[in-house]
Write a protein that holds these residues in place. Structure first.
Motif, PDB file in Angstrom:
ATOM      1  N   PHE A 151      34.153  24.663  26.118  1.00 22.32           N
ATOM      2  CA  PHE A 151      32.929  25.413  26.260  1.00 22.32           C
ATOM      3  C   PHE A 151      32.523  25.579  27.652  1.00 22.32           C
ATOM      4  O   PHE A 151      31.512  26.289  28.068  1.00 22.32           O
ATOM      5  N   TYR A 152      33.343  25.030  28.459  1.00 23.51           N
ATOM      6  CA  TYR A 152      33.124  25.111  30.093  1.00 23.51           C
ATOM      7  C   TYR A 152      34.104  25.842  30.831  1.00 23.51           C
ATOM      8  O   TYR A 152      34.160  25.921  32.131  1.00 23.51           O
ATOM      9  N   ARG A 153      34.961  26.201  29.977  1.00 18.24           N
ATOM     10  CA  ARG A 153      35.952  27.409  30.738  1.00 18.24           C
ATOM     11  C   ARG A 153      35.604  28.783  30.576  1.00 18.24           C
ATOM     12  O   ARG A 153      35.525  29.206  29.611  1.00 18.24           O
ATOM     13  N   PRO A 154      35.528  29.336  31.563  1.00 24.68           N
ATOM     14  CA  PRO A 154      35.017  30.599  31.429  1.00 24.68           C
ATOM     15  C   PRO A 154      35.686  32.003  30.646  1.00 24.68           C
ATOM     16  O   PRO A 154      35.211  32.447  29.879  1.00 24.68           O
ATOM     17  N   TRP A 155      37.203  31.651  30.874  1.00 19.62           N
ATOM     18  CA  TRP A 155      37.577  32.782  29.941  1.00 19.62           C
ATOM     19  C   TRP A 155      37.629  32.320  28.546  1.00 19.62           C
ATOM     20  O   TRP A 155      37.569  33.245  27.741  1.00 19.62           O
ATOM     21  N   CYS A 156      37.521  31.074  27.705  1.00 13.38           N
ATOM     22  CA  CYS A 156      37.509  30.698  26.727  1.00 13.38           C
ATOM     23  C   CYS A 156      35.949  30.917  26.210  1.00 13.38           C
ATOM     24  O   CYS A 156      35.787  31.375  25.436  1.00 13.38           O
ATOM     25  N   VAL A 157      34.989  30.798  27.176  1.00 10.16           N
ATOM     26  CA  VAL A 157      33.629  31.461  26.596  1.00 10.16           C
ATOM     27  C   VAL A 157      33.468  32.942  26.630  1.00 10.16           C
ATOM     28  O   VAL A 157      32.864  33.429  25.892  1.00 10.16           O
ATOM     29  N   GLY A 158      34.267  33.655  27.468  1.00 10.06           N
ATOM     30  CA  GLY A 158      34.266  35.056  27.495  1.00 10.06           C
ATOM     31  C   GLY A 158      35.066  35.377  26.054  1.00 10.06           C
ATOM     32  O   GLY A 158      34.582  36.489  25.410  1.00 10.06           O
ATOM     33  N   GLU A 159      35.900  34.735  25.625  1.00  9.26           N
ATOM     34  CA  GLU A 159      36.717  34.977  24.212  1.00  9.26           C
ATOM     35  C   GLU A 159      35.558  34.699  23.027  1.00  9.26           C
ATOM     36  O   GLU A 159      35.578  35.722  22.224  1.00  9.26           O
ATOM     37  N   MET A 160      34.828  33.794  23.170  1.00 13.07           N
ATOM     38  CA  MET A 160      33.850  33.315  22.196  1.00 13.07           C
ATOM     39  C   MET A 160      32.699  34.502  22.147  1.00 13.07           C
ATOM     40  O   MET A 160      32.317  34.789  21.042  1.00 13.07           O
ATOM     41  N   GLU A 175      30.004  33.681  36.419  1.00 12.82           N
ATOM     42  CA  GLU A 175      29.291  34.983  37.097  1.00 12.82           C
ATOM     43  C   GLU A 175      30.433  36.022  37.311  1.00 12.82           C
ATOM     44  O   GLU A 175      30.161  37.187  36.888  1.00 12.82           O
ATOM     45  N   GLY A 176      31.191  35.626  37.912  1.00 17.25           N
ATOM     46  CA  GLY A 176      32.594  36.608  38.122  1.00 17.25           C
ATOM     47  C   GLY A 176      33.112  36.999  36.816  1.00 17.25           C
ATOM     48  O   GLY A 176      33.252  38.466  36.743  1.00 17.25           O
ATOM     49  N   LEU A 177      33.490  36.431  36.023  1.00 20.12           N
ATOM     50  CA  LEU A 177      33.942  36.857  34.730  1.00 20.12           C
ATOM     51  C   LEU A 177      32.953  38.001  33.867  1.00 20.12           C
ATOM     52  O   LEU A 177      33.440  38.810  33.446  1.00 20.12           O
ATOM     53  N   CYS A 178      31.674  37.628  33.969  1.00 17.67           N
ATOM     54  CA  CYS A 178      30.539  38.413  33.341  1.00 17.67           C
ATOM     55  C   CYS A 178      30.494  39.767  34.190  1.00 17.67           C
ATOM     56  O   CYS A 178      30.751  40.755  33.396  1.00 17.67           O
ATOM     57  N   VAL A 179      30.426  39.683  35.379  1.00 18.55           N
ATOM     58  CA  VAL A 179      30.371  40.720  36.153  1.00 18.55           C
ATOM     59  C   VAL A 179      31.581  41.555  36.170  1.00 18.55           C
ATOM     60  O   VAL A 179      31.314  42.853  35.661  1.00 18.55           O
ATOM     61  N   ASP A 180      32.729  41.138  36.235  1.00 19.83           N
ATOM     62  CA  ASP A 180      34.099  41.882  35.871  1.00 19.83           C
ATOM     63  C   ASP A 180      34.258  42.419  34.430  1.00 19.83           C
ATOM     64  O   ASP A 180      34.880  43.263  34.381  1.00 19.83           O
ATOM     65  N   ASN A 181      33.677  41.688  33.458  1.00 23.45           N
ATOM     66  CA  ASN A 181      33.864  42.287  32.058  1.00 23.45           C
ATOM     67  C   ASN A 181      32.823  42.562  31.403  1.00 23.45           C
ATOM     68  O   ASN A 181      32.651  42.980  30.167  1.00 23.45           O
ATOM     69  N   GLY A 182      31.489  43.087  31.978  1.00 21.45           N
ATOM     70  CA  GLY A 182      30.335  43.700  31.562  1.00 21.45           C
ATOM     71  C   GLY A 182      29.713  42.722  30.535  1.00 21.45           C
ATOM     72  O   GLY A 182      29.323  43.271  29.569  1.00 21.45           O
ATOM     73  N   ILE A 183      29.729  41.370  30.641  1.00 20.84           N
ATOM     74  CA  ILE A 183      29.258  40.535  29.698  1.00 20.84           C
ATOM     75  C   ILE A 183      27.771  40.229  30.118  1.00 20.84           C
ATOM     76  O   ILE A 183      27.693  39.385  31.466  1.00 20.84           O
ATOM     77  N   ALA A 184      26.848  40.052  29.424  1.00 17.14           N
ATOM     78  CA  ALA A 184      25.356  39.850  30.014  1.00 17.14           C
ATOM     79  C   ALA A 184      25.067  38.303  29.457  1.00 17.14           C
ATOM     80  O   ALA A 184      25.988  37.660  28.614  1.00 17.14           O
ATOM     81  N   LEU A 185      24.536  37.500  30.392  1.00 16.71           N
ATOM     82  CA  LEU A 185      24.316  36.247  30.275  1.00 16.71           C
ATOM     83  C   LEU A 185      23.746  35.700  28.945  1.00 16.71           C
ATOM     84  O   LEU A 185      23.932  34.825  28.396  1.00 16.71           O
ATOM     85  N   GLN A 186      22.744  36.928  28.545  1.00 15.20           N
ATOM     86  CA  GLN A 186      22.173  36.667  27.247  1.00 15.20           C
ATOM     87  C   GLN A 186      23.094  36.414  25.968  1.00 15.20           C
ATOM     88  O   GLN A 186      22.904  35.635  25.263  1.00 15.20           O
ATOM     89  N   ALA A 187      24.103  37.272  26.268  1.00 12.49           N
ATOM     90  CA  ALA A 187      25.282  37.395  25.278  1.00 12.49           C
ATOM     91  C   ALA A 187      26.038  36.132  25.179  1.00 12.49           C
ATOM     92  O   ALA A 187      26.506  35.567  23.997  1.00 12.49           O
ATOM     93  N   VAL A 188      26.202  35.653  26.454  1.00 15.09           N
ATOM     94  CA  VAL A 188      27.027  34.340  26.203  1.00 15.09           C
ATOM     95  C   VAL A 188      26.091  33.133  25.801  1.00 15.09           C
ATOM     96  O   VAL A 188      26.559  32.407  25.038  1.00 15.09           O
TER      97      VAL A 188
END
Length: 147
Positions: free
Chosen positions: A70-79, A116-129
Motif C-alpha cells: 500500500f506504499y508502492r505508487p503503481w500498486c496503489v494506482g492499480e487499486m 504525486e507523479g503517478l497521479c498527475v501522469d495518469n489523471g488520478i485524483a488524490l480523493q480517488a486514491v
C-alpha cells in the motif's frame, strides 16, 4: 463480456514476487480459470498501458497484501483504477501485512511522496486514491499462512 484476464496480480515484487509467480502457476493450472492471469513480469509491455489493463481487461484484481504494497505508487494506482472501474477485487493478506489506519489514509500523500507523479501522469485524483484505500482497508482479507 469476457475479459482477457481472469486475474491481475497486484504485488510488491521485492516482498511477494515469488509468491505471485507461484500463485500464477497455480491459477493457470486450475481448470476453472478460463482466461489468462496477468503478472507484470510476464504480460506488461508498457507502463503506459498498465492501468488500462486493470480498468478494461481484468475480471478480478488480486492484491497480494505484503508489508509495503500500500506504499508502492503503481500498486496503489492499480487499486485505485480497479476501485474506480468497479473491478471485483480480493485481498490476500501476507503474514507481514499491516493495514493502513484512517489517519494514514487521510495523510497518504505525505507517506508516499512518489504518488504525486503517478497521479498527475495518469489523471488520478488524490480523493480517488483515498477512497480506494478506504475501500480496500474494509475488504475481507484471505490470510496466507507464513511459510
Amino acid at each position: 463480456l469476457t475479459k482477457p484476464f481472469s486475474f491481475f496480480l497486484c504485488h510488491c515484487k521485492a516482498e511477494a514476487g515469488a509468491f505471485a509467480r507461484w500463485l500464477k502457476l497455480e491459477l493457470v493450472n486450475n481448470p476453472q480459470v478460463k482466461q489468462e492471469v496477468f503478472l507484470d513480469s510476464d504480460n506488461l509491455e508498457s507502463l503506459d498501458c498498465l492501468l488500462g489493463y486493470v480498468a478494461q481487461d481484468v475480471q478480478t484484481l488480486v492484491v497480494i497484501a505484503s508489508r509495503t504494497v500500500f506504499y508502492r505508487p503503481w500498486c496503489v494506482g492499480e487499486m485505485t483504477t480497479a476501485h474506480g472501474a468497479v473491478v471485483h477485487s480480493i485481498v490476500l493478506e501476507m503474514a507481514d501485512y499491516e493495514p493502513l489506519t484512517a489517519g494514514q489514509i487521510e495523510t497518504y500523500e505525505t507517506l508516499v511522496p512518489d504518488l504525486e507523479g503517478l497521479c498527475v501522469d495518469n489523471g488520478i485524483a488524490l480523493q480517488a486514491v483515498r477512497a480506494a484505500l478506504s475501500a480496500f482497508s474494509m475488504k475481507e482479507r484471505i490470510g496466507v499462512p507464513a511459510l
